[in-house]
Design a protein around this motif. Structure first.
Motif, PDB file in Angstrom:
ATOM      1  N   PHE A   7      40.899  18.122  38.696  1.00 31.77           N
ATOM      2  CA  PHE A   7      41.520  17.642  37.470  1.00 31.77           C
ATOM      3  C   PHE A   7      41.317  16.131  37.383  1.00 31.77           C
ATOM      4  O   PHE A   7      41.237  15.453  38.416  1.00 31.77           O
ATOM      5  N   PRO A   8      41.278  15.583  36.185  1.00 33.49           N
ATOM      6  CA  PRO A   8      41.204  14.121  36.050  1.00 33.49           C
ATOM      7  C   PRO A   8      42.438  13.463  36.684  1.00 33.49           C
ATOM      8  O   PRO A   8      43.494  14.096  36.811  1.00 33.49           O
ATOM      9  N   ALA A   9      42.310  12.211  37.056  1.00 37.13           N
ATOM     10  CA  ALA A   9      43.402  11.493  37.721  1.00 37.13           C
ATOM     11  C   ALA A   9      44.689  11.522  36.906  1.00 37.13           C
ATOM     12  O   ALA A   9      45.769  11.723  37.460  1.00 37.13           O
ATOM     13  N   ALA A  10      44.595  11.327  35.593  1.00 35.27           N
ATOM     14  CA  ALA A  10      45.805  11.330  34.759  1.00 35.27           C
ATOM     15  C   ALA A  10      46.518  12.672  34.841  1.00 35.27           C
ATOM     16  O   ALA A  10      47.752  12.725  34.914  1.00 35.27           O
ATOM     17  N   SER A  11      45.771  13.747  34.864  1.00 33.69           N
ATOM     18  CA  SER A  11      46.367  15.086  34.970  1.00 33.69           C
ATOM     19  C   SER A  11      47.073  15.256  36.310  1.00 33.69           C
ATOM     20  O   SER A  11      48.176  15.802  36.378  1.00 33.69           O
ATOM     21  N   ARG A  12      46.432  14.788  37.377  1.00 29.22           N
ATOM     22  CA  ARG A  12      47.024  14.925  38.708  1.00 29.22           C
ATOM     23  C   ARG A  12      48.278  14.072  38.838  1.00 29.22           C
ATOM     24  O   ARG A  12      49.290  14.524  39.386  1.00 29.22           O
ATOM     25  N   PRO A  69      41.823  22.123  31.960  1.00 30.65           N
ATOM     26  CA  PRO A  69      41.773  22.320  33.408  1.00 30.65           C
ATOM     27  C   PRO A  69      40.431  22.886  33.843  1.00 30.65           C
ATOM     28  O   PRO A  69      39.740  23.543  33.065  1.00 30.65           O
ATOM     29  N   PRO A  70      40.076  22.634  35.103  1.00 29.86           N
ATOM     30  CA  PRO A  70      38.837  23.230  35.632  1.00 29.86           C
ATOM     31  C   PRO A  70      38.932  24.759  35.605  1.00 29.86           C
ATOM     32  O   PRO A  70      40.022  25.327  35.633  1.00 29.86           O
ATOM     33  N   ALA A  71      37.806  25.387  35.577  1.00 32.70           N
ATOM     34  CA  ALA A  71      37.764  26.852  35.560  1.00 32.70           C
ATOM     35  C   ALA A  71      38.275  27.402  36.888  1.00 32.70           C
ATOM     36  O   ALA A  71      38.120  26.788  37.940  1.00 32.70           O
ATOM     37  N   LEU A  72      38.897  28.561  36.798  1.00 31.88           N
ATOM     38  CA  LEU A  72      39.312  29.264  38.005  1.00 31.88           C
ATOM     39  C   LEU A  72      38.073  29.854  38.673  1.00 31.88           C
ATOM     40  O   LEU A  72      37.052  30.049  38.012  1.00 31.88           O
ATOM     41  N   PRO A  73      38.148  30.146  39.967  1.00 27.83           N
ATOM     42  CA  PRO A  73      36.981  30.712  40.649  1.00 27.83           C
ATOM     43  C   PRO A  73      36.521  32.005  39.957  1.00 27.83           C
ATOM     44  O   PRO A  73      37.349  32.826  39.558  1.00 27.83           O
ATOM     45  N   PRO A  74      35.231  32.189  39.797  1.00 28.70           N
ATOM     46  CA  PRO A  74      34.729  33.366  39.088  1.00 28.70           C
ATOM     47  C   PRO A  74      35.055  34.686  39.792  1.00 28.70           C
ATOM     48  O   PRO A  74      35.150  35.719  39.142  1.00 28.70           O
ATOM     49  N   LEU A 154      54.673  27.170  43.133  1.00 27.91           N
ATOM     50  CA  LEU A 154      54.508  26.604  44.465  1.00 27.91           C
ATOM     51  C   LEU A 154      53.954  27.659  45.432  1.00 27.91           C
ATOM     52  O   LEU A 154      53.036  27.381  46.211  1.00 27.91           O
ATOM     53  N   GLY A 155      54.499  28.850  45.358  1.00 22.19           N
ATOM     54  CA  GLY A 155      54.013  29.938  46.213  1.00 22.19           C
ATOM     55  C   GLY A 155      52.547  30.247  45.958  1.00 22.19           C
ATOM     56  O   GLY A 155      51.765  30.444  46.898  1.00 22.19           O
ATOM     57  N   ALA A 156      52.172  30.295  44.686  1.00 25.58           N
ATOM     58  CA  ALA A 156      50.768  30.554  44.348  1.00 25.58           C
ATOM     59  C   ALA A 156      49.869  29.421  44.844  1.00 25.58           C
ATOM     60  O   ALA A 156      48.786  29.673  45.380  1.00 25.58           O
ATOM     61  N   ALA A 157      50.332  28.180  44.682  1.00 28.63           N
ATOM     62  CA  ALA A 157      49.540  27.037  45.159  1.00 28.63           C
ATOM     63  C   ALA A 157      49.327  27.115  46.671  1.00 28.63           C
ATOM     64  O   ALA A 157      48.217  26.891  47.165  1.00 28.63           O
ATOM     65  N   LEU A 158      50.392  27.445  47.400  1.00 22.94           N
ATOM     66  CA  LEU A 158      50.265  27.564  48.853  1.00 22.94           C
ATOM     67  C   LEU A 158      49.367  28.731  49.245  1.00 22.94           C
ATOM     68  O   LEU A 158      48.603  28.632  50.216  1.00 22.94           O
ATOM     69  N   ALA A 159      49.434  29.823  48.487  1.00 23.25           N
ATOM     70  CA  ALA A 159      48.539  30.960  48.760  1.00 23.25           C
ATOM     71  C   ALA A 159      47.083  30.551  48.566  1.00 23.25           C
ATOM     72  O   ALA A 159      46.220  30.902  49.374  1.00 23.25           O
ATOM     73  N   HIS A 160      46.816  29.788  47.511  1.00 21.84           N
ATOM     74  CA  HIS A 160      45.439  29.325  47.286  1.00 21.84           C
ATOM     75  C   HIS A 160      44.995  28.375  48.400  1.00 21.84           C
ATOM     76  O   HIS A 160      43.832  28.400  48.813  1.00 21.84           O
ATOM     77  N   ALA A 161      45.922  27.533  48.880  1.00 25.66           N
ATOM     78  CA  ALA A 161      45.563  26.563  49.919  1.00 25.66           C
ATOM     79  C   ALA A 161      45.406  27.199  51.289  1.00 25.66           C
ATOM     80  O   ALA A 161      44.463  26.885  52.021  1.00 25.66           O
ATOM     81  N   LEU A 162      46.300  28.121  51.626  1.00 25.12           N
ATOM     82  CA  LEU A 162      46.359  28.623  52.999  1.00 25.12           C
ATOM     83  C   LEU A 162      45.745  30.006  53.203  1.00 25.12           C
ATOM     84  O   LEU A 162      45.293  30.319  54.302  1.00 25.12           O
ATOM     85  N   PHE A 169      43.733  24.937  44.943  1.00 25.46           N
ATOM     86  CA  PHE A 169      44.735  23.943  45.343  1.00 25.46           C
ATOM     87  C   PHE A 169      44.142  22.541  45.338  1.00 25.46           C
ATOM     88  O   PHE A 169      44.768  21.588  44.886  1.00 25.46           O
ATOM     89  N   GLU A 170      42.926  22.415  45.839  1.00 24.03           N
ATOM     90  CA  GLU A 170      42.275  21.102  45.914  1.00 24.03           C
ATOM     91  C   GLU A 170      41.999  20.503  44.541  1.00 24.03           C
ATOM     92  O   GLU A 170      41.873  19.286  44.408  1.00 24.03           O
ATOM     93  N   GLN A 171      41.905  21.334  43.515  1.00 25.79           N
ATOM     94  CA  GLN A 171      41.676  20.814  42.161  1.00 25.79           C
ATOM     95  C   GLN A 171      42.802  19.880  41.732  1.00 25.79           C
ATOM     96  O   GLN A 171      42.571  18.913  41.018  1.00 25.79           O
ATOM     97  N   MET A 172      44.033  20.169  42.170  1.00 20.35           N
ATOM     98  CA  MET A 172      45.173  19.354  41.762  1.00 20.35           C
ATOM     99  C   MET A 172      45.670  18.450  42.881  1.00 20.35           C
ATOM    100  O   MET A 172      46.375  17.500  42.629  1.00 20.35           O
ATOM    101  N   SER A 173      45.270  18.718  44.112  1.00 18.16           N
ATOM    102  CA  SER A 173      45.824  17.948  45.229  1.00 18.16           C
ATOM    103  C   SER A 173      44.916  16.821  45.700  1.00 18.16           C
ATOM    104  O   SER A 173      45.278  16.113  46.636  1.00 18.16           O
ATOM    105  N   ALA A 174      43.767  16.639  45.091  1.00 24.12           N
ATOM    106  CA  ALA A 174      42.859  15.562  45.508  1.00 24.12           C
ATOM    107  C   ALA A 174      43.503  14.226  45.139  1.00 24.12           C
ATOM    108  O   ALA A 174      43.674  13.919  43.969  1.00 24.12           O
ATOM    109  N   PHE A 175      43.886  13.443  46.144  1.00 19.29           N
ATOM    110  CA  PHE A 175      44.565  12.179  45.884  1.00 19.29           C
ATOM    111  C   PHE A 175      43.631  10.984  45.915  1.00 19.29           C
ATOM    112  O   PHE A 175      43.988   9.917  45.496  1.00 19.29           O
TER     113      PHE A 175
END
Length: 188
Positions: A7-12, A69-74, A154-162, A169-175
């Motif tokens: 996501f763009p920085a402003a979105s994050r 938002p970026p596309a979800l995985p195909p 939050l649960g879905a985000a953690l499922a995508h990350a872990l 998860f990395e689409q929104m968590s890239a700092f």
């Protein structure tokens, strides 16, 4: 290895700022009921924070319209894809509905909506005790729905990350500063 499209920085920034603010608001709301001796100072924080969330929700919606938002995985299953889209719609609706219901409840209750010092919001409903009871209940129910949706998100985000490790998860968590790359572009 491919880099996720982020996501763009402003979105994050808006996402994480609002996540912190909404979580804070939900705990303050519970605290107002649980610790009545602290009600007044919590309310003094609750009102302007709610107004800020409403303004930021509008900015976030505009940002999302201009920065989709970026596309979800195909390879993501259709049901998960549908749930992701539905949950985002519910989150956006509630980010507007909860503070508006709070503003409406205070208006119907005849309470001033003090933001800071002499800065106040105008009432959006007429003073009415029965209307206050209905709208205040709606505010509480909507806040609980927001909390439940927040936890599901939050649960879905953690499922995508872990679990899935699919880059969502990395689409929104890239700092760090990141550029939008196509999924098939190798990292250099």
């Amino acid at each position: 290895m491919t880099a996720p499209i982020v996501f763009p920085a402003a979105s994050r920034i808006l996402h994480w700022l609002m996540a912190a603010m909404i979580l804070t608001m939900l705990f303050i709301g519970v605290g107002m009921v649980t610790f009545p001796e602290n009600y007044h100072w919590m309310l003094a924080v609750h009102r302007p924070l709610g107004a800020a969330i409403l303004v930021l929700a509008a900015l976030r919606l505009l940002n999302r319209l201009f920065n989709p938002p970026p596309a979800l995985p195909p390879d993501m299953p259709g049901l998960m894809r549908a749930l992701a889209h539905a949950s985002h719609i519910v989150l956006y609706v509630l980010m507007f509905a909860v503070p508006l219901a709070g503003w409406a409840a205070l208006s119907a209750g005849g309470y001033p909506i003090v933001l800071y010092g002499s800065l106040r919001l105008p009432p959006i409903l007429p003073h009415s005790a029965p209307l206050y009871a209905v709208v205040h209940t709606a505010h509480v129910v909507l806040a609980l729905l927001l909390f439940a949706t927040f936890l599901a998100h939050l649960g879905a985000a953690l499922a995508h990350a872990l679990v899935f490790r699919d880059g969502v998860f990395e689409q929104m968590s890239a700092f760090r500063a990141a550029t939008r790359r196509h999924r098939d572009t190798p990292v250099q």
